[in-house]
Design an enzyme around this catalytic site. Structure first.
Site, PDB file in Angstrom:
ATOM      1  N   ILE D 470      74.104  58.837  66.371  1.00 46.04           N
ATOM      2  CA  ILE D 470      72.649  58.840  66.434  1.00 46.04           C
ATOM      3  C   ILE D 470      72.037  59.368  65.153  1.00 46.04           C
ATOM      4  CG2 ILE D 470      72.168  61.148  67.335  1.00 46.04           C
ATOM      5  CD1 ILE D 470      70.581  59.682  69.595  1.00 46.04           C
ATOM      6  N   GLY D 471      72.868  59.953  64.281  1.00 45.83           N
ATOM      7  CA  GLY D 471      72.253  60.501  63.072  1.00 45.83           C
ATOM      8  C   GLY D 471      73.251  60.843  61.991  1.00 45.83           C
ATOM      9  N   GLY D 472      74.279  60.024  61.858  1.00 43.32           N
ATOM     10  CA  GLY D 472      75.216  60.231  60.763  1.00 43.32           C
ATOM     11  C   GLY D 472      76.542  60.844  61.179  1.00 43.32           C
ATOM     12  N   SER D 473      76.842  60.839  62.500  1.00 43.86           N
ATOM     13  CA  SER D 473      78.071  61.514  62.942  1.00 43.86           C
ATOM     14  C   SER D 473      79.334  60.776  62.502  1.00 43.86           C
ATOM     15  CB  SER D 473      78.075  61.715  64.460  1.00 43.86           C
ATOM     16  OG  SER D 473      78.010  60.485  65.137  1.00 43.86           O
ATOM     17  N   ARG D 512      76.530  68.929  70.130  1.00 43.02           N
ATOM     18  CA  ARG D 512      77.953  69.117  70.371  1.00 43.02           C
ATOM     19  C   ARG D 512      78.869  68.173  69.601  1.00 43.02           C
ATOM     20  NH1 ARG D 512      80.062  65.203  73.370  1.00 43.02           N
ATOM     21  NH2 ARG D 512      81.931  66.412  73.768  1.00 43.02           N
ATOM     22  N   THR D 514      79.388  67.117  66.283  1.00 38.35           N
ATOM     23  CA  THR D 514      80.132  67.586  65.116  1.00 38.35           C
ATOM     24  C   THR D 514      81.031  68.755  65.511  1.00 38.35           C
ATOM     25  OG1 THR D 514      78.293  66.884  63.751  1.00 38.35           O
ATOM     26  CG2 THR D 514      79.888  68.361  62.730  1.00 38.35           C
ATOM     27  N   VAL D 700      73.749  71.868  65.432  1.00 35.59           N
ATOM     28  CA  VAL D 700      72.583  71.969  64.567  1.00 35.59           C
ATOM     29  C   VAL D 700      71.335  71.357  65.184  1.00 35.59           C
ATOM     30  CG1 VAL D 700      71.610  71.138  62.394  1.00 35.59           C
ATOM     31  CG2 VAL D 700      73.927  72.023  62.432  1.00 35.59           C
ATOM     32  N   GLU D 702      69.492  70.918  67.875  1.00 33.96           N
ATOM     33  CA  GLU D 702      68.458  71.313  68.834  1.00 33.96           C
ATOM     34  C   GLU D 702      67.581  72.463  68.365  1.00 33.96           C
ATOM     35  OE1 GLU D 702      71.538  71.205  72.096  1.00 33.96           O
ATOM     36  OE2 GLU D 702      69.824  70.236  73.028  1.00 33.96           O
TER      37      GLU D 702
END
Lengths: 82, 157, 289, 744
Positions: D470-473, D512, D514, D700, D702
């Site tokens: 969802i954002g670069g994982s 959770r 990363t 990171v 939340e």
């Protein structure tokens, strides 16, 4: 003996104890021991709960080992958390 | 019901499709032409995810009727990169991590490219106002703005 | 009725189509309002009439007496005309506020007027600049002042078969200035909570010799606030005049409560914004002297 | 244990592996898949906020040519109490509980036809009075959403809209307040807001003749969709396969199901693949926003700034069905501070609004708005610098949390010190400007993750996990694999797989991925490294104990007496077949010890005193992230969370009319921040390693949304002297306070 901290909402089931000492090598055994002393505790805690063992929070950790010197906190399951 | 036959140019290629009078360009691109890079976020012109160019002008394809583009030139995100080379806006978005989920990215790419074609040296404020029609909920815009400014610098060089 | 899409090439073709189909037809230029209304189920016309292929609706002519803006000219194209921006900065400010860059590529001042939203950004600026609407119909042409074009939210003076061809704005004198400000909670992408258009003329002494103040989003149609304009006439634009015009605008506003703001809030902001708009217009007028 | 080591890839900023697909429009999101023979599903939604369903007649819709299936709640089984509410939220059964509540669905050969067919369905309602605020829900004589509901842990006083109660307490706060020099007692309120992801919910579902259901959808968790869909449909989990598409934002809102079980029913009835895509209006009306809250707060402190006691009572909107994050809020509210006497009570309240879902640190932004506003007021009252006041009470290693356990290493103090040292904190302010600060806390989560790493014959690695990126994982997973195997990060191919390919993995959420899935990737990669040593030992004909692994090479350990040139991963990979076959590493865990994350935010605003408009002119967000694997995406999470929090503070809110109809179900009037509304957001990374994680990672995503609500409100207070205890601080609300009651 492991130390079990009783959540404030459940103390009514445990004669208002904040902490109790029980034997038990796992979360499961600790729970059984508390329930044996205060019948109804297990039912009141419900199916979904988290547990903190020495400050480390576990979700779904019924069989996690608990050392004799450990402090165990039962917590309401974290809803959401996303 | 007889459908309308539309002959147009999409990313420089002659393209034909059939549509209803009410069909939007966005739906025609996605459903009839198969170019799903153009996204639908709102269908009311408020989010910019469906940004395309029409005769070089930036528009929301959700607010263009498919039938209108007959004989016009449509440009979509699929036409921005040149074969194996990304456009500087695309490259800089990658380098600056100017995308997280990536759903707004095609619209941002098309809009930012249109900006830099008009104004090769925009200020931060210029970029922010130009992209005000491109909602992004992930990045807080910071890295998008930096990427566009950096792309402008590179394109001027 | 069978759904259709028409692109008339002349005004005559367009008026004939509109007359033939009546309410089943809906003319559009940029479609930025119409397509949203169709999406929301508020309108479902059978026949869509695209006016952009009629040359006269796309004209832009800056004459010595009059500026003629075709009803379908995109606001982006107007902004690209430096002479127009110089002559009517306030009107162009208003036009520029109609939506995002993407909307600007399609939206038109004519469409903004025909959509007849009380909050339309360009209308207060048109009214302040005493624009006249050229209307074509089956029986020929007629002129309607911009201030009278809308008759209520979503309704206009256009009769059966009629369409808006162009806006004619008197060419401002060098000592005139116009301005438009709107209030929105964000910096962009919002509908005006209040909009204020002002045009005024200052003589060499700084005395205001002509003024027009128009208020948007504080009534069912744009309000031509003549009492506010009068408050400016015959003297300099000083603190007292600004206070008078602000108060008059507040008085003239007749807003309602809705999701975009309370009536009380709108009334207050109408006063604040009028003062600020007059200041800008006066500065521009003074620069022309 | 977190290791002190020198990293090669961790902390670098490689280009994300899915990047090119996302900047060229090639990436396939939820609505981008089409299948041969696919038809379109649409939902009929309630026009009422609260009504009993008397009857539904779908016969006319079914008779329309081109309509291939119509379903209602009677097509769903109703025997699993665990998903009874979820099933009723997907398709209303006895009652509709909010405007937009789905009640029936149609599948037809075109989307337009499906929409027309909805008009042919007749529903008879008995309209009931809607409950639209916490106050109305709790009032005596309030209409009750569910007469049978009785909350646990509460005295039974008859039907109620309170669905649950929670409590945390320690010491004797009421008597401790007597020791305080200053006691502040305040009430705070926030409104319902939406996650505002740009991609509407979408899915394509194909039910095959053997009953197997294949789902393609945008979700934060393929496995969650699988289990929820199977439960709602009353079938075995193994009969559902979910392939997660790329996902266009979620922020918690895509952790449950709305469309998938309905599309499955429609597909089963019609025998066709069915696509369903929500409109933006449907997303606002009928997905899962975050509820509004009311918080009554009382805190006492001594003159020197030590908190002695605090009490909090809070009520949170759950929407039509129980399940607000009030408990998390209750657990959060005092967590940043170390004091002995406290009492916290929370109530989960149902009312006629959409059923809430998770939204980034659920429950925390609301309660933190309260506590951090009050701390600001306390700092003013005691004339103590707001950072000093927080430092005087800051939670640290060993601090006992209100809910029991003690913190391990946490970075609250470090973020406060970094804020004080940041040039922003001392920068001069202009006219009508003010500066505010606030801290924020979130637990973070571990949960279940699996990872498979496959070595290819040329020594590159494929990393397979089940977490939608969802954002670069993908980039983070690749970095961790590259770090362990000592290969180039570009030589790692991270893959997000379907539920039949990846091992079970919980949702992408809870900060959770990363942390937990990354940990699984590290473990799986280490297994590959071990196997490489075994292979090297074969090649060298020595004991495996004589082989070590370092920086991508197997090499003889010191003192082994062996003299071989190191073998690279690629060298050994080339000989996989002859040394024992394929080399794969697999790991799974229920990750424990997610390190909580603290942040300190600084915000400068400029207020137009005549209109009440607030502009954020400078923003700095400082966060303890444990260890930043890919700093750009860490910063991005911080910046994005801060921007969402700013929106929540200033303009975002659900506006309902008296009948409970949402009046602003679109981006135009919901007013999320646009690019020109915000300044650059300076994201400052602080690294206090999480002692549990091999690399020290904390979640990171939340925490960054937690502090902004109060940071903005505190800045507005500094600029204007007006303290806003109710959000949003929209221009009309602020102007009313600026001018004093009466004028506006």
């Amino acid at each position: 003996m492991s130390t079990v901290a009783i959540p404030s909402s459940l103390r009514v089931h445990c004669e208002h104890h904040e902490f109790i000492e029980v034997e038990g090598g796992s979360v499961h055994a600790v729970l059984a021991a508390v329930d044996a002393r205060f019948p109804g505790f297990r039912a009141a805690l419900g199916d979904s709960f988290a547990v903190a063992i020495d400050g480390e929070v576990f979700q779904d950790a019924l069989y996690e080992p608990v050392a004799p010197e450990s402090e165990v906190h039962f917590l309401p399951a974290l809803a959401g958390g996303i | 019901m007889a459908k309308l036959h539309v002959e147009t140019s999409v990313n420089g290629e002659p393209t034909e499709f059939l549509c209803e009078p009410h069909t939007t360009l966005l739906d025609a691109l996605r459903n009839d032409i198969g170019l799903t890079g153009t996204k639908e976020g709102c269908a009311t012109g408020d989010c910019g995810a469906c940004s395309v160019t029409l005769n070089g002008r930036l528009v929301c394809s959700c607010l263009v009727l498919a039938a209108e583009v007959s004989g016009q030139e449509v440009g979509t995100v699929e036409g921005v990169a040149d074969a194996e080379t990304l456009h500087p806006v695309q490259q800089k978005l990658l380098e600056h991590a100017g995308l997280q989920c990536g759903i707004c990215t095609p619209g941002v790419v098309v809009a930012a490219k249109a900006l830099l074609e008009r104004d090769p040296n925009p200020s931060e404020r210029d970029v922010r106002f130009w992209l005000a029609g491109n909602l992004c909920r992930c990045t807080g815009y910071d890295k998008i703005i930096r990427a566009v400014l950096d792309a402008a610098t590179e394109m001027r060089a | 009725m069978q759904a259709g899409f028409e692109q008339p090439r002349t005004i005559e073709e367009a008026t004939a189509l509109l007359q033939k189909h009546g309410d089943a037809a809906r003319p559009f230029a940029g479609g930025t309002d119409l397509l949203v209304q169709m999406r929301g189920g508020m309108r479902s016309p059978d026949i869509l009439v695209d006016l952009k292929r009629i040359p006269e609706l796309g004209q832009l002519e800056i004459g010595s007496d009059e500026i003629v803006i075709g009803a379908a000219c995109s606001t982006a194209s107007l902004r690209e005309n430096a002479e127009l921006v110089r002559l009517l900065p306030g009107l162009l400010e208003a036009a520029e506020l109609i939506g995002s860059e993407q909307i600007q590529g399609r939206s038109s001042i004519g469409g903004n007027l025909c959509n007849a939203s009380p909050a339309a950004d360009s209308v207060p600026a048109l009214v302040a600049n005493s624009a006249v609407c050229s209307v074509a119909g089956p029986d020929g042409r007629r002129d309607v002042p911009a201030a009278e074009f809308s008759t209520g939210p979503g309704s206009t003076v256009l009769g059966s078969g009629e369409l808006l061809v162009s806006l004619r704005v008197p060419r401002p004198a060098p000592d005139a200035g116009d301005a438009y400000l709107r209030f929105i909670p964000r910096s962009e992408m919002d509908i005006a909570v209040v909009g204020v258009g002002v045009a005024l003329t200052l003589d060499a002494d700084g005395t205001c010799t002509a003024a027009r103040v128009a208020l948007g989003a504080v009534g069912p149609t744009v309000i031509d606030a003549t009492t506010a304009a009068t408050a400016l006439l015959g003297g300099p634009i000083d603190t007292a005049a600004l206070e008078r015009v602000s108060e008059a605008a507040r008085e003239a506003a007749r807003p309602i409560d809705d999701k975009r703001g309370t009536a009380a809030y709108r009334k207050h902001v109408a006063g604040v914004l009028t003062r600020r708009t007059v200041e800008i217009a006066a500065r521009r007028a003074a620069e022309g002297n | 244990m977190s290791e002190d080591r020198k990293f090669r890839w961790v902390g670098t900023r490689p280009i994300r592996h899915d990047g090119i697909d996302k900047v060229t429009g090639r990436a396939q999101f939820g609505a981008d898949l089409s299948l041969p023979g696919m038809i379109w599903g649409k939902l009929l939604r309630s026009p009422h906020a609260h009504a009993r369903i008397v009857s539904i007649d779908t016969s006319a819709a079914e008779a329309i040519d081109g309509v291939l299936a119509v379903v209602t709640a009677t097509d769903l089984p109703d025997d699993d109490p665990k998903v009874a509410d979820l099933a009723r939220n997907i398709l209303a059964r006895e009652k509709v509980l909010y405007h937009g509540h789905a009640i029936a669905a149609v599948a037809a050969t075109s989307a337009a036809l499906a929409e027309r067919a909805l008009d042919a369905i007749t529903v008879e309602y008995e309209v009931l009075k809607p409950v639209l605020s916490l106050e109305a829900a709790l009032a005596s004589g309030a209409p009750i959403l569910d007469e049978a509901r009785r909350p646990k842990d509460m005295e039974d006083t008859g039907p109620t809209n309170i669905a649950a109660r929670c409590e945390f307490s320690r010491g004797e706060p009421e008597s401790a307040f007597a020791q305080a020099d200053v006691v502040l007692e305040r009430s705070y309120e926030t409104q319902m807001v939406h996650q505002g992801y740009i991609e509407p919910h979408a899915c394509v579902v194909q039910t095959k003749e053997d009953g197997l259901i294949e789902i393609w959808c945008c979700t934060q968790g393929g496995f969650a969709v699988r289990s929820l869909t199977a439960s709602v449909l009353g079938i075995d989990t193994s009969r559902v396969k979910v392939t997660p598409s790329e996902i266009g934002g979620g922020f918690g809102g895509k952790t449950t199901v709305y469309l998938e079980p309905v599309a499955a029913l429609l597909s089963r009835k019609s025998g066709r693949p069915v696509k369903m895509v929500m409109t933006r209006e449907e997303v606002f009306r009928a997905s899962g926003p975050a509820g509004g809250a009311k918080i009554d707060l009382k805190v006492g402190a001594t003159r020197d700034g030590r908190i002695v006691a605090g009490t909090a009572r809070m009520w949170m909107e759950a929407g039509g069905f129980p399940g607000s994050p009030v408990q998390a809020g209750a657990m959060c509210i005092f967590s940043p501070y170390d004091f002995d006497h406290l009492f916290i009570e929370g109530f989960d309240v149902v009312l006629n609004k959409p059923k809430v879902a998770a939204y980034r640190a659920p429950g925390a932004p609301q309660v933190t708005f309260a506590i951090e506003s009050l701390m600001d007021e306390l700092a003013n009252e005691l004339e103590i610098d707001p950072i000093d006041l927080r430092l005087a009470n800051a939670a640290k290693e060993g601090t006992q949390l209100p809910y029991g356990p003690r913190f391990k290493a946490v970075g609250m103090i470090e973020t406060l010190e970094a804020a004080r040292a940041h040039p922003h904190y001392a920068a001069p302010l202009g006219k009508n400007q003010g500066r505010g600060m606030a801290v924020g806390f979130w637990f973070n989560n571990g949960m279940n993750s699996s990872a498979d790493v496959h070595l290819t014959e040329d020594g590159t690695a494929v990393v397979v996990t089940g977490n939608p990126d969802i954002g670069g994982s993908r980039a983070s997973m690749a970095i961790m694999c590259a770090e362990e195997l000592g290969i180039d990060v570009e030589k790692v191919r991270p893959v997000v797989a379907d539920t039949e390919t990846a091992g079970y993995t919980d949702v992408t959420g809870g900060s959770r991925v990363t942390f937990a899935t990354g940990w699984a990737v590290i473990e799986a990669s280490r297994k590959i490294a071990s196997e490489l040593c075994i292979r090297a030992a074969k090649i060298w004909d020595c004991d495996v104990e004589q082989v070590g692994f370092s920086e991508g090479h197997c090499l003889p350990v010191e003192g082994s007496g062996l003299d071989h040139a190191p073998l690279s991963v690629a060298d050994i990979a080339k000989q996989m077949a002859r040394t024992g076959g394929p080399i794969n590493g697999q790991a799974q865990l229920n990750a424990r010890g997610a390190g909580p994350a603290f942040a300190t935010h600084l915000c400068d605003v400029e207020v137009d005193p005549e209109t009440g408009k607030v502009d954020v002119v400078r923003y700095t967000a400082i966060q303890d992230v444990g260890r930043a694997i890919h700093p750009s995406y860490v910063e991005g999470q911080i910046q994005g969370g801060a921007a969402q929090g700013i929106g929540w503070a200033l303009n975002e809110e659900y506006v309902f009319d008296e009948a409970g109809r949402l009046e602003n179900p679109g981006f135009l009037d919901y007013r999320m921040p646009v690019a020109s509304d915000l300044p650059m957001i300076d994201a400052v990374i602080v690294e206090v390693p999480n002692p549990t994680h091999p690399y020290g990672v904390r979640g990171v995503g939340e925490t960054p949304i937690v502090p902004p609500l109060a940071a903005v409100a505190n800045a507005v207070m500094a600029a204007t002297g007006v303290r806003m205890q109710s959000l949003p601080i929209s221009p009309p609300r602020l102007l009313e306070r600026l001018l004093g009651a009466g004028d506006v």
